[in-house]
Structure formats: structure tokens, C-alpha cells
Design a protein around this motif. Sequence first.
Motif, PDB file in Angstrom:
ATOM      1  N   TYR A   7       0.877  -1.176   0.000  1.00  0.00           N
ATOM      2  CA  TYR A   7       0.000   0.000   0.000  1.00  0.00           C
ATOM      3  C   TYR A   7       0.909   1.219   0.000  1.00  0.00           C
ATOM      4  CZ  TYR A   7      -2.661   3.772   2.131  1.00  0.00           C
ATOM      5  OH  TYR A   7      -3.240   4.985   2.410  1.00  0.00           O
ATOM      6  N   GLY A   9       0.609   5.242   0.437  1.00  0.00           N
ATOM      7  CA  GLY A   9      -0.303   6.319   0.786  1.00  0.00           C
ATOM      8  C   GLY A   9       0.349   7.682   0.763  1.00  0.00           C
ATOM      9  N   TYR A  13      -2.231  13.895  -6.069  1.00  0.00           N
ATOM     10  CA  TYR A  13      -3.190  13.438  -7.075  1.00  0.00           C
ATOM     11  C   TYR A  13      -2.591  13.391  -8.475  1.00  0.00           C
ATOM     12  CZ  TYR A  13      -6.838  13.997  -3.524  1.00  0.00           C
ATOM     13  OH  TYR A  13      -7.611  13.895  -2.399  1.00  0.00           O
ATOM     14  N   ILE A  36      -5.068   4.768  -7.306  1.00  0.00           N
ATOM     15  CA  ILE A  36      -6.487   5.042  -7.153  1.00  0.00           C
ATOM     16  C   ILE A  36      -6.678   6.544  -7.373  1.00  0.00           C
ATOM     17  CG2 ILE A  36      -8.512   4.786  -5.671  1.00  0.00           C
ATOM     18  CD1 ILE A  36      -7.004   2.124  -6.436  1.00  0.00           C
ATOM     19  N   GLU A  37      -7.300   6.891  -8.479  1.00  0.00           N
ATOM     20  CA  GLU A  37      -7.432   8.297  -8.863  1.00  0.00           C
ATOM     21  C   GLU A  37      -8.200   9.110  -7.833  1.00  0.00           C
ATOM     22  OE1 GLU A  37      -8.745   9.104 -12.812  1.00  0.00           O
ATOM     23  OE2 GLU A  37      -7.586   7.448 -13.637  1.00  0.00           O
ATOM     24  N   ARG A  38      -7.693  10.310  -7.582  1.00  0.00           N
ATOM     25  CA  ARG A  38      -8.298  11.300  -6.686  1.00  0.00           C
ATOM     26  C   ARG A  38      -8.511  10.796  -5.263  1.00  0.00           C
ATOM     27  NH1 ARG A  38     -12.383  13.026 -11.233  1.00  0.00           N
ATOM     28  NH2 ARG A  38     -10.983  14.294 -12.458  1.00  0.00           N
ATOM     29  N   LYS A  39      -7.726   9.807  -4.857  1.00  0.00           N
ATOM     30  CA  LYS A  39      -7.817   9.296  -3.494  1.00  0.00           C
ATOM     31  C   LYS A  39      -6.499   9.463  -2.743  1.00  0.00           C
ATOM     32  CE  LYS A  39     -12.038   7.750  -3.571  1.00  0.00           C
ATOM     33  NZ  LYS A  39     -13.085   8.287  -2.743  1.00  0.00           N
ATOM     34  N   GLY A  40      -5.397   9.635  -3.466  1.00  0.00           N
ATOM     35  CA  GLY A  40      -4.110   9.854  -2.810  1.00  0.00           C
ATOM     36  C   GLY A  40      -3.417   8.591  -2.341  1.00  0.00           C
TER      37      GLY A  40
END
Length: 86
Positions: A7, A9, A13, A36-40
Amino acid sequence: MESNKLYVGNLTYSVNEEQLKELFSQYGTVSDVRVIERKGFGFVEMSSPEEAEAAKEALNDTVFEGRTLKIDEARPPRPRSDFRRY
């Protein structure tokens, strides 16, 4: 580390999969990258758990594109029935 999936994190973006692949490939063979787009956040899969551990140790808490990366072993997704519904 038991898994070879990480993962990643605290991404900006604007980071794309190619940039993450290039960053992690310094520590071994990258099998798969998913942002994961627009999730960071996103996921990087290395070819072995040893390579994943090396990448995690080297890159966790380092600055990439102006943000401090948070890297951990990816947890398996929970079954849909475990989600609470309100």
C-alpha cells in the motif's frame, strides 16, 4: 513480510502509475502498479516479498513529489458483506 503487495499512501493526485513503477523498480521487479485516482493512494506489487520489504524499508517516510510517502504491506480486501450499512 509475507506479501509482495504494498500500500502506498499520501500520494499527490498528479502521480501516475509510470512514476510509481519507476520509483519502486530501483528495489526489484515491479509486477503491477495501480493508482487510485483522486484518493491519494495506490498499490505496488513486487515480484517477491523480499523485494517488497526492501522497497518498504527504503521508501517509507521519504518525500516523493512533495509528499511524505506512507508505505505498508497491503491488506487483503474485506468481503462486501463485512461493510456496515447505515
